[in-house]
Design a protein around this motif. Structure first.
Motif, PDB file in Angstrom:
ATOM      1  N   LEU A  64       2.140  -6.268  -3.580  1.00  0.00           N
ATOM      2  CA  LEU A  64       1.566  -5.470  -4.664  1.00  0.00           C
ATOM      3  C   LEU A  64       2.518  -5.313  -5.843  1.00  0.00           C
ATOM      4  O   LEU A  64       2.093  -5.337  -6.991  1.00  0.00           O
ATOM      5  CB  LEU A  64       1.193  -4.070  -4.155  1.00  0.00           C
ATOM      6  N   TYR A  84      -1.085   3.736  -5.057  1.00  0.00           N
ATOM      7  CA  TYR A  84      -2.008   2.638  -4.779  1.00  0.00           C
ATOM      8  C   TYR A  84      -3.098   3.117  -3.806  1.00  0.00           C
ATOM      9  O   TYR A  84      -4.286   2.861  -3.997  1.00  0.00           O
ATOM     10  CB  TYR A  84      -1.233   1.441  -4.202  1.00  0.00           C
ATOM     11  N   GLU A  87      -5.564   5.383  -5.490  1.00  0.00           N
ATOM     12  CA  GLU A  87      -6.505   4.645  -6.353  1.00  0.00           C
ATOM     13  C   GLU A  87      -7.574   3.911  -5.555  1.00  0.00           C
ATOM     14  O   GLU A  87      -8.621   3.575  -6.089  1.00  0.00           O
ATOM     15  CB  GLU A  87      -5.742   3.625  -7.210  1.00  0.00           C
ATOM     16  N   HIS A  88      -7.290   3.625  -4.292  1.00  0.00           N
ATOM     17  CA  HIS A  88      -8.231   2.830  -3.489  1.00  0.00           C
ATOM     18  C   HIS A  88      -9.004   3.674  -2.486  1.00  0.00           C
ATOM     19  O   HIS A  88      -9.578   3.163  -1.536  1.00  0.00           O
ATOM     20  CB  HIS A  88      -7.490   1.698  -2.761  1.00  0.00           C
TER      21      HIS A  88
END
Length: 175
Positions: A64, A84, A87-88
Motif C-alpha cells: 500500500l 486505510y 477508509e475501507h
C-alpha cells in the motif's frame, strides 16, 4: 556410536521437515480479518474492533505504501494502516446513510494488529448496512468476518469474493 548419530540426524531431519511443513502451511494460510461491532449499553456507543493478522498487515503496508514500510516499529506506518482500514470500512443505517465513525486508536498485540473505531448509537435502528473492503483490494481471497454483538442475538457477516455490502436487521424491543 553410529546408531546414536543416525538417531540424532533423523531427529534433525524430522525437525527440518516439520519446519518446512509449518512454513508452507503459513504461506498458504487464508487471509482473514475479524471485526467486532459492539453495541455498548454503558457508553451508548457502537464500538468497532478490527483484528488483522500482523503478518498480513506487514505485507499490506509494503504494497500500500512503500517497500520499506514497517508496521512493527514505525508509528507512522501503523497510523497509515489504521487510516486505510478506516477508509475501507463503513457502517450505514437502514436507509443507507453512513454513521460517522471516528478513529479511537490502534495497537499491535502478539500476532495481531488491532484498529479501533466508534460512533454514537442512533436512538432507533432497524438495522445496519456494513461495508468492509479492507485488504480485499489487495487480495481477492481476503475474508473479512464481522460479528455484531450487544443488540439482540449475535449476528455474523462474512465478506468474501465480490460481496461489498451486507445487512443486519434488528427486531424492535417488543420481544
Amino acid at each position: 556410536m553410529t546408531t546414536k548419530l543416525s538417531r540424532c540426524a533423523r531427529q534433525w531431519g524430522l525437525m527440518a521437515l516439520l519446519l518446512v511443513t509449518a512454513f508452507s502451511a503459513s504461506a498458504h494460510q487464508i487471509k482473514a480479518a475479524i471485526t467486532t461491532v459492539l453495541f455498548n449499553p454503558r457508553t451508548e456507543n457502537i464500538e468497532v474492533m478490527h483484528r488483522f493478522n500482523l503478518h498480513d498487515a506487514e505485507h499490506a503496508v509494503k504494497m500500500l505504501f512503500d517497500k520499506s514500510a514497517d508496521i512493527m516499529s514505525d508509528e507512522s506506518t501503523q497510523q497509515a494502516f489504521a487510516e486505510y482500514v478506516d477508509e475501507h470500512f463503513a457502517i450505514l443505517n437502514a436507509d443507507g446513510e453512513p454513521l460517522a465513525l471516528k478513529p479511537v486508536g490502534y495497537e499491535t498485540e502478539g500476532k495481531f494488529f488491532w484498529v479501533y473505531q466508534e460512533t454514537a448509537q442512533p436512538p432507533a435502528m432497524e438495522g445496519l448496512q456494513i461495508r468492509h473492503d479492507a485488504l480485499r483490494d489487495l487480495w481477492p481471497a481476503q475474508v473479512n468476518t464481522l460479528n455484531v454483538e450487544g443488540n439482540g442475538p449475535l449476528k455474523t457477516l462474512t465478506f468474501t469474493d465480490n460481496v461489498t455490502l451486507l445487512e443486519v436487521k434488528f427486531n424492535g424491543h417488543h420481544h
